[in-house]
Enzyme design. Structure first.
Site, short mmCIF file in Angstrom:
data_model
loop_
_atom_site.label_atom_id
_atom_site.label_comp_id
_atom_site.label_asym_id
_atom_site.label_seq_id
_atom_site.Cartn_x
_atom_site.Cartn_y
_atom_site.Cartn_z
N CYS A 115 139.05 -25.98 23.58
CA CYS A 115 138.32 -25.82 22.32
C CYS A 115 137.94 -27.15 21.68
O CYS A 115 137.00 -27.21 20.88
CB CYS A 115 139.15 -25.00 21.33
SG CYS A 115 139.57 -23.35 21.93
N HIS A 253 136.04 -25.95 14.31
CA HIS A 253 136.18 -25.03 15.43
C HIS A 253 136.54 -23.66 14.87
O HIS A 253 137.43 -23.53 14.03
CB HIS A 253 137.28 -25.56 16.36
CG HIS A 253 137.83 -24.54 17.30
ND1 HIS A 253 137.04 -23.74 18.09
CD2 HIS A 253 139.12 -24.20 17.57
CE1 HIS A 253 137.81 -22.96 18.81
NE2 HIS A 253 139.07 -23.20 18.51
N ASN A 283 136.00 -16.74 18.46
CA ASN A 283 136.30 -18.08 18.98
C ASN A 283 135.53 -18.30 20.28
O ASN A 283 135.86 -17.71 21.31
CB ASN A 283 137.81 -18.21 19.22
CG ASN A 283 138.22 -19.59 19.70
OD1 ASN A 283 137.39 -20.43 20.02
ND2 ASN A 283 139.52 -19.82 19.77
#
Length: 326
Positions: A115, A253, A283
């Site tokens: 990520c 993020h 996500n």
């Protein structure tokens, strides 16, 4: 003193057409829409088609970013793709993107920091552009996380979505101050002792038995996320000579709305300055920052001259932040 900065001249994003709502997951695992929203803030996510690869999503985002920058494929001399879900073990997804776009020359390679990958990739590209090794770089975060999800594990399958975001980077001259246009600072970190908190349980090490699925100790990741991300963001701002009052937009993020809120509060940032797409995208790992960035541009919030603060935390554990003047 004149210095060369790396400026973001175009941003693009792409989401696959198929959408999975929380209600769809109630037919797969023991969960409810209310539970998912309360714990994560997620309401829906996009899913790549069976015929779509990570490179396909990356190409679409790149085209939009290039159009926004007023550049063509002939201008590109560097492609870096941040991804956890490459098309193949090798060659790199960036190589495949180069071929699909028809880029005639230049370097192309992938960066893997899960990520945090987009921020890591941005830092690598900054080195190329600021040193004159690249005149026009594409940095892309692209993921098909749906391919590595265990749809019987309600703690992870609800969290992730597919998508891609891209930025075009070019050199800009500045005076070495926080008022310069371009990337001002980074903070990149990793703690490899915590690999067991978030990982995929298969791959080439596994004698080819299975691709592997995401496994996560969610409560532990949450605990580390707010602390580590906040520290990286504070460090990036300090390196740039900035404080929280200078930040126009916080583009994090998109892991979990509670994490976004917790980091914003810890940094002393007004929640109205947070660009959040987690409810719509879930996500999307390395794609989440550029996708949220693109959404902020599309709706008119993020404008030229704004100071944006980006951050991420992913498996590794890796975490990173950057301060950028648009």
């Amino acid at each position: 003193m004149s210095v060369t900065r790396t400026a973001v001249t175009g941003v693009g994003g792409y989401l696959p057409e198929t959408v999975l709502s929380n209600e769809d997951f109630t037919r797969m695992v023991d969960t409810t829409d209310e539970w998912i929203v309360a714990r994560t803030g997620i309401r829906k996510r996009h899913k790549a088609g069976d015929d779509q690869l990570t490179s396909d999503l990356a190409v679409e985002a790149a085209k939009i970013a290039l159009e926004a920058a007023g550049r063509t494929i002939e201008d590109i001399d560097l492609i870096i793709v941040a991804t956890t879900t490459p098309d193949m073990t090798f060659p790199s997804t960036a190589s495949i993107v180069q071929a699909k776009l028809g880029v005639p020359r230049g370097a192309a390679f992938d960066v893997q920091a899960v990520c945090s990958g987009f921020v890591y990739a941005l830092s690598v590209a900054d080195g190329f552009v600021a040193r004159g090794l690249s005149k026009c770089a594409l940095v892309i975060g692209a993921e098909v996380m749906s391919r590595i999800l265990d749809y019987t594990d309600r703690s992870t399958c609800i969290l992730f979505g597919d998508g891609a975001g891209a930025v075009v980077l070019e050199a800009a001259q500045g005076q070495g101050t926080a008022e310069d246009t371009g990337i001002l600072s980074f903070d990149l970190q990793c703690d490899g002792s915590k690999t067991d908190l978030l990982y995929v349980d298969g791959g080439v090490f596994d004698s080819g038995r299975h691709v592997g699925k995401i496994r996560m100790q969610g409560n532990q990741v949450f605990k580390h996320a707010v602390q580590k991300i906040s520290e990286a963001a504070e460090s990036a701002m300090h390196k740039a000579g900035l404080d929280h009052q200078a930040v126009d937009w916080f583009i994090p993020h998109q892991a979990n709305q509670r994490i976004l809120d917790g980091v914003a509060d810890r940094l002393g940032l007004d929640r109205e300055k947070v660009i959040s797409t987690v409810a719509e995208h879930a996500n999307t790992s390395a794609a989440s920052i550029p996708l949220a960035w693109y959404a902020g541009i599309q709706d008119g919030r993020v404008k030229k001259g704004d100071l944006v603060l980006i951050e991420a935390l992913g498996g590794g554990l890796t975490w990173a932040a950057a301060a950028i003047r648009l």
